[in-house]
Design an enzyme around this catalytic site. Structure first.
Site, PDB file in Angstrom:
ATOM      1  N   ASP A 128       2.779 -39.714 -19.031  1.00 17.05           N
ATOM      2  CA  ASP A 128       3.371 -38.604 -18.284  1.00 17.05           C
ATOM      3  C   ASP A 128       3.531 -37.316 -19.151  1.00 17.05           C
ATOM      4  OD1 ASP A 128       3.651 -40.141 -16.120  1.00 17.05           O
ATOM      5  OD2 ASP A 128       5.919 -40.920 -16.487  1.00 17.05           O
ATOM      6  N   GLY A 186     -10.021 -25.922 -12.589  1.00 17.46           N
ATOM      7  CA  GLY A 186      -9.892 -24.568 -11.808  1.00 17.46           C
ATOM      8  C   GLY A 186      -9.523 -24.979 -10.277  1.00 17.46           C
ATOM      9  N   LYS A 215     -14.303 -18.877  -0.949  1.00 16.18           N
ATOM     10  CA  LYS A 215     -14.366 -20.210  -1.416  1.00 16.18           C
ATOM     11  C   LYS A 215     -15.195 -21.273  -0.565  1.00 16.18           C
ATOM     12  CE  LYS A 215     -11.960 -19.650  -5.521  1.00 16.18           C
ATOM     13  NZ  LYS A 215     -12.283 -19.730  -6.808  1.00 16.18           N
ATOM     14  N   HIS A 251      -2.997 -45.923 -10.199  1.00 15.39           N
ATOM     15  CA  HIS A 251      -2.924 -46.312 -11.430  1.00 15.39           C
ATOM     16  C   HIS A 251      -4.094 -46.246 -12.328  1.00 15.39           C
ATOM     17  CE1 HIS A 251       0.895 -48.091  -9.663  1.00 15.39           C
ATOM     18  NE2 HIS A 251       1.249 -48.201 -11.131  1.00 15.39           N
TER      19      HIS A 251
HETATM   20  O1  F6P Z   1       5.475 -43.570 -16.417  1.00 20.10           O
HETATM   21  C1  F6P Z   1       4.324 -43.675 -16.037  1.00 20.10           C
HETATM   22  C2  F6P Z   1       4.020 -43.835 -14.624  1.00 20.10           C
HETATM   23  O2  F6P Z   1       2.714 -44.173 -14.399  1.00 20.10           O
HETATM   24  C3  F6P Z   1       4.466 -42.639 -13.824  1.00 20.10           C
HETATM   25  O3  F6P Z   1       3.788 -41.630 -13.901  1.00 20.10           O
HETATM   26  C4  F6P Z   1       4.625 -43.259 -12.618  1.00 20.10           C
HETATM   27  O4  F6P Z   1       5.442 -42.694 -11.522  1.00 20.10           O
HETATM   28  C5  F6P Z   1       5.074 -44.772 -12.713  1.00 20.10           C
HETATM   29  O5  F6P Z   1       4.713 -44.817 -14.016  1.00 20.10           O
HETATM   30  C6  F6P Z   1       4.573 -45.624 -11.712  1.00 20.10           C
HETATM   31  O6  F6P Z   1       5.116 -46.810 -12.208  1.00 20.10           O
HETATM   32  P1  F6P Z   1       4.897 -48.255 -11.717  1.00 20.10           P
HETATM   33  O7  F6P Z   1       3.572 -48.975 -12.302  1.00 20.10           O
HETATM   34  O8  F6P Z   1       5.806 -49.099 -12.324  1.00 20.10           O
HETATM   35  O9  F6P Z   1       4.696 -48.019 -10.187  1.00 20.10           O
END
Ligand code: F6P
Length: 320
Positions: A128, A186, A215, A251
């Site tokens: 983050d 961009g 665009k 993720h």
């Molecule tokens: O703190 C890292 C992070 O990936 C954040 O960007 C996101 O809001 C959160 O963790 C997601 O957490 P979890 O994997 O526990 O759902």
């Protein structure tokens, strides 16, 4: 004198955590300090789940994403009772200091343990980039590159089909992943927690880029937890000539081999955490500011806020 330390990773994992663990362990052993690896963050700590670390236990881990120690989020760690339990376990194990690797939640846990007399050093590691006591956190660079690689792919298909790609990125309450990726790719519109969200304004901007700027496609980057990107994409389809499509990167942004920059920073900071402990800078955290490794007290670090958003937002407005 410090004879034994504990090391843990906590909160969301980030690429480079392993390189930081390796540097902590190897640097500690170099200084004749024993290291206990605590599994699954503060959760493992209160369950007394730890293992002695050797030179070999951190071999070949720098290139791996995630964390070999495991991580967890533990709401219960906010209570004084749990914090006291953690300190008692560390003392019983003969651990003189704790090195925590993680984001702001991890730092807050260390601050509480520090208030109870346990020496703690924080190493900033989260995708983050929400720790203002360092210019960049370990993992941010890798996550940013993953995001950029994916946006570049989305742009190929989006421009072929006269579409608008709405892409949700992580960041929790921090705008950096959205701003850095949006500027680098961009993006026409970047929606972050630093500007009040105004859906009508976003739709107006998309129409402007389509009608006035002619665009062929548009990219909208949105920090998570602000709006429903699927609904926004649908509204773009209704109000503009673009067909809107939403993608939540999720993720995927947290995985993968760390970049060279993250490995290098993790190694420097892991080693510097030991230097800070040996210099009696207890209750501190390490970071890199203006290319220099620095230490700062945890209290000072947790009171800071980042102030570069306005500059980045204005930069985007000039070059979009
Ligand atoms: O703190 C890292 C992070 O990936 C954040 O960007 C996101 O809001 C959160 O963790 C997601 O957490 P979890 O994997 O526990 O759902």
């Amino acid at each position: 004198m410090i004879k034994k330390i504990g090391v843990l990773t906590s909160g969301g994992d980030s690429p480079g955590m392993n390189a930081a663990i390796r540097a902590v362990v190897r640097s500690a052993l170099f200084h004749d300090i024993e290291v206990m690896g605590i599994r699954d963050g503060y959760k493992g700590l209160i369950n007394d789940d730890m293992v002695a670390m050797s030179h070999a236990s951190v071999s070949d881990i720098s290139a791996k994403g995630g964390t070999i120690l495991g991580s967890a989020r533990l709401d219960a760690f906010k209570t004084l009772e749990t914090q006291k339990q953690a300190v008692a376990i560390l003392r019983r194990r003969g651990i003189d200091a704790l090195i925590v690797i993680g984001g702001d939640g991890t730092y807050k846990g260390a601050q509480k343990l520090s208030e109870l007399g346990m020496k703690c050093i924080g190493i900033p590691s989260t995708i983050d980039n929400d720790i203002p006591s360092t210019d960049f956190t370990i993992g941010f660079d890798t996550a940013l590159n993953t995001i950029i690689e994916n946006i570049d792919k989305l742009r190929d298909t989006s421009s072929s089909h006269h579409r608008c790609s709405v892409i949700e990125v992580m960041g929790n309450k921090c705008a950096d992943l959205a701003l850095y990726s949006g500027i680098s790719c961009g993006a026409e519109v970047i929606i972050t927690p630093h500007d009040p969200y105004d859906e009508a304004d976003v739709l107006r901007k998309i129409q402007y880029f389509e009608k006035t700027k002619k665009k062929r496609h548009a990219i909208v980057i949105v920090t998570e937890k602000i709006t429903n990107v699927h609904e926004l994409a649908q509204k773009i389809s209704v109000t503009s000539g673009f067909s809107g499509r939403a993608t939540i990167l999720g993720h995927i942004q947290r995985g993968g081999a760390p970049s060279a920059a993250d490995r290098m920073m993790a190694t420097k900071l892991g080693d510097h955490a030991l230097a800070a402990l040996l210099a009696h800078q207890d209750h501190h955290c390490v970071g890199v500011i203006d290319n220099q490794v620095q230490t700062m007290s945890l209290n000072e670090a947790l009171a800071l806020t980042r102030d570069n958003y306005k500059q980045l937002i204005e930069l985007h407005e000039r070059i979009v």
